[in-house]
Design a protein around this motif. Structure first.
Motif, short mmCIF file in Angstrom:
data_model
loop_
_atom_site.label_atom_id
_atom_site.label_comp_id
_atom_site.label_asym_id
_atom_site.label_seq_id
_atom_site.Cartn_x
_atom_site.Cartn_y
_atom_site.Cartn_z
N THR A 101 0.85 -1.19 0.00
CA THR A 101 0.00 0.00 0.00
C THR A 101 0.89 1.24 0.00
OG1 THR A 101 -0.07 0.14 2.41
CG2 THR A 101 -1.78 -1.22 1.34
N ALA A 102 0.29 2.37 -0.32
CA ALA A 102 1.03 3.64 -0.34
C ALA A 102 1.57 3.95 1.06
CB ALA A 102 0.15 4.76 -0.85
N ALA A 103 0.79 3.64 2.08
CA ALA A 103 1.22 3.94 3.45
C ALA A 103 2.43 3.09 3.85
CB ALA A 103 0.06 3.68 4.42
N ALA A 105 4.59 1.73 1.79
CA ALA A 105 5.72 2.21 0.98
C ALA A 105 6.32 3.46 1.59
CB ALA A 105 5.27 2.47 -0.45
N ASP A 106 5.47 4.36 2.04
CA ASP A 106 5.94 5.60 2.67
C ASP A 106 6.71 5.31 3.96
OD1 ASP A 106 6.08 8.43 2.51
OD2 ASP A 106 4.59 8.54 4.15
N ASP A 107 6.22 4.34 4.74
CA ASP A 107 6.92 3.93 5.96
C ASP A 107 8.32 3.39 5.65
OD1 ASP A 107 4.78 4.68 7.53
OD2 ASP A 107 4.02 2.63 7.81
N ARG A 109 10.14 4.07 2.98
CA ARG A 109 10.97 5.18 2.48
C ARG A 109 11.54 6.01 3.63
NH1 ARG A 109 6.70 6.30 -0.75
NH2 ARG A 109 6.81 5.22 -2.71
N LYS A 110 10.75 6.22 4.67
CA LYS A 110 11.15 7.08 5.79
C LYS A 110 11.97 6.35 6.85
CE LYS A 110 7.17 10.16 5.40
NZ LYS A 110 5.88 10.52 6.01
N SER A 111 11.93 5.04 6.83
CA SER A 111 12.59 4.25 7.87
C SER A 111 14.11 4.40 7.81
CB SER A 111 12.22 2.78 7.72
OG SER A 111 12.88 2.02 8.70
N ASP A 116 14.97 -2.38 6.97
CA ASP A 116 13.95 -1.72 6.15
C ASP A 116 14.59 -1.04 4.94
OD1 ASP A 116 12.02 -2.51 7.92
OD2 ASP A 116 11.71 -0.52 8.81
N TRP A 120 13.75 -2.06 1.13
CA TRP A 120 13.21 -1.07 0.20
C TRP A 120 14.10 -0.95 -1.03
CZ3 TRP A 120 8.73 0.47 -0.92
CH2 TRP A 120 8.56 1.55 -1.78
N SER A 124 12.90 -1.77 -4.78
CA SER A 124 13.06 -0.74 -5.82
C SER A 124 13.82 -1.31 -7.01
CB SER A 124 13.79 0.48 -5.27
OG SER A 124 13.03 1.07 -4.24
#
Length: 147
Positions: A101-103, A105-107, A109-111, A116, A120, A124
């Motif tokens: 999910t987008a959420a 994926a965002d988690d 990216r920020k981790s 993680d 990621w 990618s």
């Protein structure tokens, strides 16, 4: 009898028939060679002299024009193999897209967690590989733009 022929081309293990891609989306030469040999064996267009055409069996993307007598069989085989590769890459690309999910994926990216970050980066790279594979198969042709 086909097993002996497969042996001549190092195509006796099941992994020889698995689509494996380089990071740039190119199929491994061993897969291309084994898929071509299998195609020709299945359709009766195989010739034992193929062993002398190893460079041609390994070549991908295929040449625009073959300089062999049975060029039509080779071209049809390439179209079949390209469709198989395209379908596989589209399915993998779709699976990657549908399994996050987008959420989430965002988690990722920020981790800052090393695991993680590594996961990621791997995801990618897989996405990029399958995107490149689809682009390559489309550039070869016979797959349609809607696929």
């Amino acid at each position: 009898p086909n097993f002996r022929e497969y042996g001549r081309y190092n195509c006796t293990s099941p992994s020889a028939f698995e689509v494996r891609l380089s990071p740039k989306g190119w199929p491994m030469r061993s897969f291309i060679r084994c898929a071509r040999v299998a195609y020709h064996l299945a359709r009766g267009s195989y010739d034992a002299a193929f062993i002398d055409r190893m460079d041609l069996l390994d070549k991908w993307p295929p040449p625009k024009k073959y300089k062999v007598d049975d060029w039509l069989a080779w071209t049809q085989g390439d179209q079949t193999i390209n469709l198989e590769i395209h379908a596989y890459c589209m399915a993998m690309k779709r699976q990657l897209k549908e399994t996050i999910t987008a959420a989430v994926a965002d988690d990722f990216r920020k981790s800052t967690d090393p695991t993680d970050v590594l996961l990621w980066r791997l995801r990618s790279e897989e996405t990029r590989t399958f995107r490149e594979c689809v682009a390559l198969s489309r550039s070869i042709g016979s797959v349609g733009e809607s696929s």
